[in-house]
Scaffold this active site. Structure first.
Site: not given
Ligand code: HXC
Length: 255
Positions: A63, A106, A109, A129
């Site tokens: 998400a 997400g 999911e 998460e």
């Molecule tokens: C918003 C995101 C994002 C996310 C990545 N980006 N994941 N933006 N929400 N979930 C954005 C980053 O901010 C960045 O934007 C660009 O995508 C590239 O990501 P990087 O982090 O620079 O890439 P990398 O170093 O290769 O790392 C990849 C990654 C990391 C390991 C996947 O991005 C990451 O940990 N992302 C978050 C994953 C996460 O926590 N997901 C769960 C979210 S909560 P900029 O603008 O800085 O270039 C969730 C709740 C579910 O899903 C609820 C139901 C839907």
């Protein structure tokens, strides 16, 4: 702006997540477009199955954290952002997920809402998460547990660690892992195979398998029996069995 690309190829409805610079993070606009496209394809008599894909780097990294970062509990409650996700469960036609790169939070999911997952050997799965001090909110604690069992689901959800495609295959989270360069074409080919099956049989099969998660064994077997008998009201059942007897390839028309 469109956060997805939607197209049809023969009887396949293709939906691609299209926020590559954000690893296809699932914001409200993107999810609305995905769900509306799934519903549109489900209503379209020309479409027999759907393909949901991201790009090579990510199916979806979860998400959109930016959309949630400053929200209060009351705002999250009123937003009811997962309310619309429940509509995916009502899609009757098969949905194939083509996963390359990250399928996290997400994203994982959403993938689990699909019916068959084709994963690139590069794919990485997880429910991270916990690292944001939240838990999965779109069915992850339930669908992951049903898919891979309590021990593994607890491990993934409480540690937030990522697993590889081979681990996901061994756990039963995905059913096919393909070489990196084939991740999209292999899923498309699978969709083409599904399009040659009788559409009503596909939908009944999906319905019956999903019933296994909602009912007792006795009730589930009843559901299966009724769907099985129902298929004898279709022209395709007649054609399928006649073609077998006549030693020819069946042609299914979806009636
Ligand atoms: C918003 C995101 C994002 C996310 C990545 N980006 N994941 N933006 N929400 N979930 C954005 C980053 O901010 C960045 O934007 C660009 O995508 C590239 O990501 P990087 O982090 O620079 O890439 P990398 O170093 O290769 O790392 C990849 C990654 C990391 C390991 C996947 O991005 C990451 O940990 N992302 C978050 C994953 C996460 O926590 N997901 C769960 C979210 S909560 P900029 O603008 O800085 O270039 C969730 C709740 C579910 O899903 C609820 C139901 C839907």
């Amino acid at each position: 702006m469109s956060e997805t690309t939607i197209e049809t190829r023969d009887h396949i409805g293709i939906i691609r997540l299209n926020r590559p610079d954000k690893l296809n993070a699932l914001n409200t606009t993107l999810m609305t477009q995905v769900i509306e496209a799934l519903e549109q394809f489900d209503r379209d008599n020309n479409i027999r199955c759907m393909l949901l894909a991201g790009d090579q780097r990510a199916f979806a990294a979860g998400a959109d954290i930016n959309e949630m970062a400053d929200a209060t509990m009351i705002e999250m409650h009123h937003r009811n952002m997962f309310g619309r996700w429940d509509r995916i469960k009502k899609i009757r036609k098969p949905i194939v997920a083509a996963v390359s790169g990250y399928a996290l939070g997400g994203g994982c999911e959403l993938m689990m809402c699909c019916d068959i997952v084709v994963a690139s050997e590069t794919a990485r799965f997880g429910q991270p998460e916990v690292n944001l001090a939240i838990i999965p909110g779109a069915g992850g604690t339930q669908r992951l547990t049903r898919a891979i069992g309590k021990a593994r689901a607890m491990d993934l959800i409480l540690t937030g660690r990522m697993i590889t495609a081979d681990e996901a295959l061994a756990m039963g989270l995905v059913s096919r892992v393909v070489p990196a360069e084939q991740w999209f074409d292999a899923a498309l080919q699978l969709c083409q195979e599904l399009c040659e099956k009788a559409p009503m049989a596909l939908q009944a099969g999906k319905d019956a398998v999903n019933s296994a998660f909602e009912t007792t064994l006795t009730e589930g077997i009843e559901v299966e029996k009724k769907l099985f008998y129902m298929l004898f009201a279709t022209d395709d059942q007649t054609e399928g069995m006649r073609a077998f007897v006549e030693k020819r390839k069946p042609v299914f028309v979806g009636r």
